[in-house]
Enzyme design. Sequence first.
Site, mmCIF file in Angstrom:
data_model
loop_
_atom_site.group_PDB
_atom_site.id
_atom_site.type_symbol
_atom_site.label_atom_id
_atom_site.label_comp_id
_atom_site.label_asym_id
_atom_site.label_seq_id
_atom_site.Cartn_x
_atom_site.Cartn_y
_atom_site.Cartn_z
ATOM 1 N N ASP B 93 41.382 88.219 66.869
ATOM 2 C CA ASP B 93 40.370 89.089 67.467
ATOM 3 C C ASP B 93 39.547 88.263 68.451
ATOM 4 O O ASP B 93 39.793 87.059 68.626
ATOM 5 C CB ASP B 93 39.522 89.758 66.385
ATOM 6 C CG ASP B 93 38.697 88.767 65.598
ATOM 7 O OD1 ASP B 93 38.735 87.565 65.911
ATOM 8 O OD2 ASP B 93 38.010 89.184 64.661
ATOM 9 N N SER B 94 38.582 88.888 69.082
ATOM 10 C CA SER B 94 37.848 88.200 70.155
ATOM 11 C C SER B 94 36.622 87.475 69.642
ATOM 12 O O SER B 94 36.006 86.704 70.374
ATOM 13 C CB SER B 94 37.391 89.227 71.181
ATOM 14 O OG SER B 94 36.381 90.052 70.598
ATOM 15 N N ASP B 268 44.912 96.357 60.708
ATOM 16 C CA ASP B 268 44.534 95.160 59.955
ATOM 17 C C ASP B 268 43.402 95.537 59.031
ATOM 18 O O ASP B 268 42.588 96.419 59.351
ATOM 19 C CB ASP B 268 44.048 94.042 60.886
ATOM 20 C CG ASP B 268 42.616 94.279 61.351
ATOM 21 O OD1 ASP B 268 42.423 95.112 62.252
ATOM 22 O OD2 ASP B 268 41.691 93.675 60.776
#
Lengths: 377, 377
Positions: B93-94, B268
């Site tokens: 993820d970021s 997820d």
Amino acid sequence: MADTFSFRLDKTDGAARVGEITMPHGLVRTPAFMPVGTRAAMKAVHWQDVRASGADIALSNTYHLMLRPGAERVAALGGLHTFMSWPHPILTDSGGYQVMSLAEMRKLDDSGVTFRSHVDGAVVALSPERAIEIQLLLGSDIAMQLDECIRLPAQRAEIERAMRLSLRWAERCKRAFEGAAGGRALFGIVQGGDDPALRLENVRALVDISFDGYAVGGLAVGEPQHVMLSVVEETAPALPADKPRYLMGVGTPDDILGAVGRGIDMFDCVLPTRNGRHGLAFTRLGPINLRNARHADDPRPLDAQSRCPAARDYSRAYLHHLTKANETLGAMLLSVVNLYYYQDLMQDMRAAIAQGRFEDFCRETREGWTRGDLPPV
Amino acid sequence: MADTFSFRLDKTDGAARVGEITMPHGLVRTPAFMPVGTRAAMKAVHWQDVRASGADIALSNTYHLMLRPGAERVAALGGLHTFMSWPHPILTDSGGYQVMSLAEMRKLDDSGVTFRSHVDGAVVALSPERAIEIQLLLGSDIAMQLDECIRLPAQRAEIERAMRLSLRWAERCKRAFEGAAGGRALFGIVQGGDDPALRLENVRALVDISFDGYAVGGLAVGEPQHVMLSVVEETAPALPADKPRYLMGVGTPDDILGAVGRGIDMFDCVLPTRNGRHGLAFTRLGPINLRNARHADDPRPLDAQSRCPAARDYSRAYLHHLTKANETLGAMLLSVVNLYYYQDLMQDMRAAIAQGRFEDFCRETREGWTRGDLPPV
């Protein structure tokens, strides 16, 4: 399933012995290390990894199991082997040691010991007869007599009192164990602190009662290593050569080398798993503390030559990260690394004794430990 | 190693899709569930068990890894695949979501977000460019744009502000990602809260920028299931059919059924491992709470028909004992049980979609859950 318990002594090298114990759930190669699954579980280790590490036998604790889930419940569920899905040999202790060290509101007299359960607060009584009954319900391959284990140093009078009480309990345990299903074994426990005369007197009395094996108890309770090894050195030769000898609660790899060299066949200890949880790995090159910052950028595995996948497949940097981040996986991997290390050490000792080179093996092994790990990258 | 990222859509059944994504470290069958290894580790699960459960891809969290052990360090150690010994696909993820939900002293403006590290107290800045740089250093197969994710319910003006900020960041992430090594993918994230018009506007703008895949973000943040599914139902059809669609942070098995039925390909969630640690097992017959006393004497396994050894080899009584005693092995076994359950559900969905019977499959699966476990022994 073997219906007799038997010990075969294959070879001696000095006082060191290599052999094999046959018991209902399988063979145990000696010298043997028994990993400890206190509450019917190894802490943070899958049972298949315990087996893969090379363990022939596991230890479980009567004190914890009698309180939860309860011996009668385990028996109704098919016994401890079925309960914890470990179809191999099991040794249970008597519960005595943990009552003395863990229980609250403890009261001890000739009849046994009463204490308060830490699980539900109930008052629980543990007599020699009940200790045997519980172990028979659990279905362990090897049961231990109830004894009173005191910390060292202690006054001689106190050591003698506890030794004589343990001896009376040994007789009652032996009677209570008579008629147990075929192949199960009962071990007596030698007490007597650091007093050689008391130890030898106790050995003679226990041998008169006659047990399937003999444990040296009351050690690894705070005394220095040289005291422990000196007691072992004086006690072991007095024990029958044709019965297994078990040094309870020991120890470090170095303790085990020393005690095998003095005639001990069996060991148990929580060190491999406890140290693994705390970030410490045992290796050929000595213990390695993965919490140390020097590992943070080290791409090398713990030991590329290890038989243990966890020691080969992960970098020290990753293991350092896991321990610093308190990730359960760090405890899981290092516990497995340590169980493999202990079992490899036992296997290497067995091979060295069989080849008559135990003394050389000990020297080489200790040299490896003091080399103090690989140089930093 | 594939040097292009590609998605092949094999079949649709209603809105449900079955397909396959090719990426540098392997194939991912869709619909796919990505288990979450936040700090480069699955909690209480060995990596070989993650793979054996059927996972094609794992997720790891940029926020945690940038703070410890640090993206530059992971890069120097060979990247995240090597670092955590997972040679299969990885999505990162970021970091944006965790900064918003976990970090202290957070300050957000157009340039990005600054916050205080929970590890060492340092002030850390995360811009769209830095979020991409970190993910390139980690070496993940799929990187995510930086976005601002707000909790629901929220005012429309606030939703719109966050959506427009995320869109500006999407453009900057796309530019920062240009020239990334072959085969790596960057996904855009659709924001817009529960407002269909904002969602659709955001989809059009992101598709104009053009990403390798599109995530639906800003859900599973406190809204009821019907709100989440309604947003998915309105958003997914507007996304390009030839790109994978990822619903972030979702969810329960029922959430996943519902979202796959509305055209989502990737998921997820920490639920399988978190619930495992809390004693809850997902099964064909619905969730089973192993802490419940009704399991204390139950010799039956969780599910004798399961593909998962832990669901077959241990009694409910043993699992109950482990959870009550807070033994790590209980968390380990139930986490594995749940990872297998999620992957089996994905595999069964893929088969059902391929056979054109997804709707029947959903009905049968929900019927199984409501059967509410086997009757007591």
